[in-house]
Scaffold this active site. Structure first.
Site, short mmCIF file in Angstrom:
data_model
loop_
_atom_site.label_atom_id
_atom_site.label_comp_id
_atom_site.label_asym_id
_atom_site.label_seq_id
_atom_site.Cartn_x
_atom_site.Cartn_y
_atom_site.Cartn_z
N CYS A 1 15.17 4.56 -4.41
CA CYS A 1 14.50 4.32 -3.32
C CYS A 1 14.04 2.59 -3.16
CB CYS A 1 13.11 5.24 -3.46
SG CYS A 1 13.33 6.86 -3.45
N PHE B 1 1.65 -1.08 -11.22
CA PHE B 1 2.97 -1.74 -10.63
C PHE B 1 2.84 -3.36 -10.80
CE2 PHE B 1 6.04 0.80 -8.77
CZ PHE B 1 5.31 2.21 -8.77
N GLU C 1 7.51 11.66 1.88
CA GLU C 1 6.98 11.90 0.75
C GLU C 1 6.83 10.85 -0.29
OE1 GLU C 1 6.27 14.93 -0.88
OE2 GLU C 1 5.93 13.52 -2.34
N ASN D 1 6.59 1.50 -0.01
CA ASN D 1 7.38 1.34 -0.94
C ASN D 1 7.92 -0.24 -1.08
OD1 ASN D 1 7.75 3.86 -1.95
ND2 ASN D 1 9.86 4.14 -1.37
#
Ligand code: NAD
Length: 430
Positions: A261, A250, A152, A209
């Site tokens: 996370c 970012f 996800e 990530n």
């Protein structure tokens, strides 16, 4: 319409369940937190996420979304079972997989016919194999199972939108049958679907990530050089970001990444790589830059107020990012706690996260507006870039403060304007 069970009704499970129901699937959300299930059954929502409350209510009323604490009920009623339980870090940075393993056993115990079990939690590569093995081992009826990895990518704060309009859907599977069913589930979302083997799907999530965290640390490293050289990180990031190969997203200098996370996923990926014989030193450096960023910011506060003891410090923004009430590993905690240790009084305001913050912080005076928090303060520290703060009446803010000192961890205010208004203003990389 697919009959779906989601085990774990947290940020990921609840939003996923509501969005699946919204496109017509029948969804049972399971959680072992009885209080949470009772709250949801009574029409309450345990987390703040824009648009979620309306979506849950609409789909509960339509009879497509149900809540239970009985996993057997969820499994029996469904063709596809998603696992969305926590995968927290252990002290050594590795992932605590006990939640996933337990759920795999519980699913197995309730299975009397073929099911597809989908892992949505963020897990180490090769977890799919272990989940499949566990389900087969504990199933008394020896029924068939297919395990799928479907990581996800939702962002808290815009999770509903991310779920409804995903950039892409990753389906890691072996075999036509589970892939066809997953495509059926996701067809209404009209997103590009990427089918891979299970290991690759699991790696995509940690790869993403870690790369995003790397981008943040990269921006913060350049911000440090900007501060030393008199350049401006906003201009540098803008100029870099227009390069299509890089992108502006970012590249934000600030207090660094936090939340439930990035920190844990980075530690996990470093650990996973180590287990596989690769020393991911680049990611260790990303972590170091992130930790440094807090120290650099605390130094800015000290430079501005000199002695922190007995000072009243207003903190605007507590959540780890805007539009959420999630306080897990919020950078604000790493700012507030050392200031308290040195004897500062903290007056804080956050539009949504103050209730949750009470579980993480003590001795904080919570205020009902930014102005109330700033009232009588010797300095104001901004930790989360809520939109509301961009719209503050800065003259009013200055007039209520004891000293017009603002240390902005998210570059929300315009430096020139702040100087014109008579603030002592410090931000990051400019
Ligand atoms: P969360 O803590 O918000 O929710 C997890 C839920 O699982 C909780 O409600 C908990 O009570 C429940 N649970 C735990 N054990 C259970 C069990 N045995 N049976 C039933 N329910 C159980 O966690 P989250 O933020 O939704 O994250 C879940 C997973 O998704 C993690 O692996 C996380 O890394 C990943 N993820 C999170 C995000 C995010 O932004 N939060 C985004 C992408 C992926």
């Amino acid at each position: 319409m697919v009959r779906i069970c989601i085990v774990g009704t947290g940020y990921v499970g609840l939003v996923t369940g509501a969005c699946f129901a919204e496109v017509g699937h029948h969804v049972v959300c399971v959680d072992n937190d009885l209080k949470k299930v009772e709250l949801l059954k009574a029409g309450g929502i345990p987390i703040y996420e824009p648009g979620l409350e309306e979506l849950v209510k609409k789909n509960v009323d339509a009879g497509r979304l149900h809540f239970t604490n009985d996993i057997a009920e969820g499994v029996t009623k469904s063709e596809v079972i998603f696992i969305a339980v926590p995968t927290p870090p252990r002290a050594d940075g590795s992932v605590d997989m006990s939640f996933v393993e337990r759920v795999a056993r519980e699913i197995s115990g309730a299975m009397t016919e073929y099911k597809i079990v989908v892992d949505k939690s963020t897990v180490p590569v090769k977890t799919g194999e272990k989940v499949a093995e566990t389900i087969r081992r504990y199933n008394k009826h020896k029924v068939e199972v297919d395990v799928v990895s479907n990581p996800e990518f939702l962002r808290e704060g815009c999770a509903v939108q991310d779920l409804m309009q995903p950039d892409r859907v990753i389906i890691g599977a072996s075999g036509e049958r589970p892939v066809a069913k997953m495509k059926e589930i996701y067809a209404p979302f009209h997103a590009p679907v990427i089918v891979t083997d299970i290991n690759s799907a699991e790696l995509i999530k940690h790869g993403c990530n870690s790369f995003l965290a790397l981008k943040i640390s990269y921006a913060n490293a350049i911000a440090a050089i900007c501060e030393a050289s008199g350049a401006n990180i906003e201009d540098v990031a803008h100029g870099m970001g227009l390069d299509k190969r890089i992108g502006r997203a970012f590249l934000n200098a600030g207090l660094g990444y936090g939340g439930s996370c990035f920190p844990k996923d980075l530690s996990a990926f470093i650990h996973i790589a180590e287990q596989l014989g690769y020393d991911f030193r680049m990611l260790k450096e990303v972590q170091r830059i992130n930790a440094d960023q807090i120290q650099r910011f605390l130094k800015k506060i000290h430079d501005a107020v000199w002695i922190v003891k007995d000072k009243t410090i207003a903190v605007l923004g507590l959540a780890f990012k805007p539009n959420t009430d999630d306080m897990r590993l919020a950078p604000s905690l790493d700012i507030i706690r050392p200031l308290q240790k040195e004897g500062a009084r903290i007056r804080a305001y956050d539009p949504k996260a103050m209730e949750k913050a009470k579980e993480f912080l003590s001795d904080v005076e919570y205020c009902d507006s930014a102005y109330a928090a700033a009232s009588g303060a010797d300095a104001l520290v901004l930790c989360t870039e809520w939109d509301e703060f961009r719209k503050l009446d800065l003259e009013k803010l200055r007039s209520v403060m004891a000293q017009p000192i603002v240390i902005d961890g998210r570059n929300v205010f315009d430096s020139k304007r702040m100087a014109e208004l008579g603030f002592v203003y410090k931000s990051v990389g400019r």
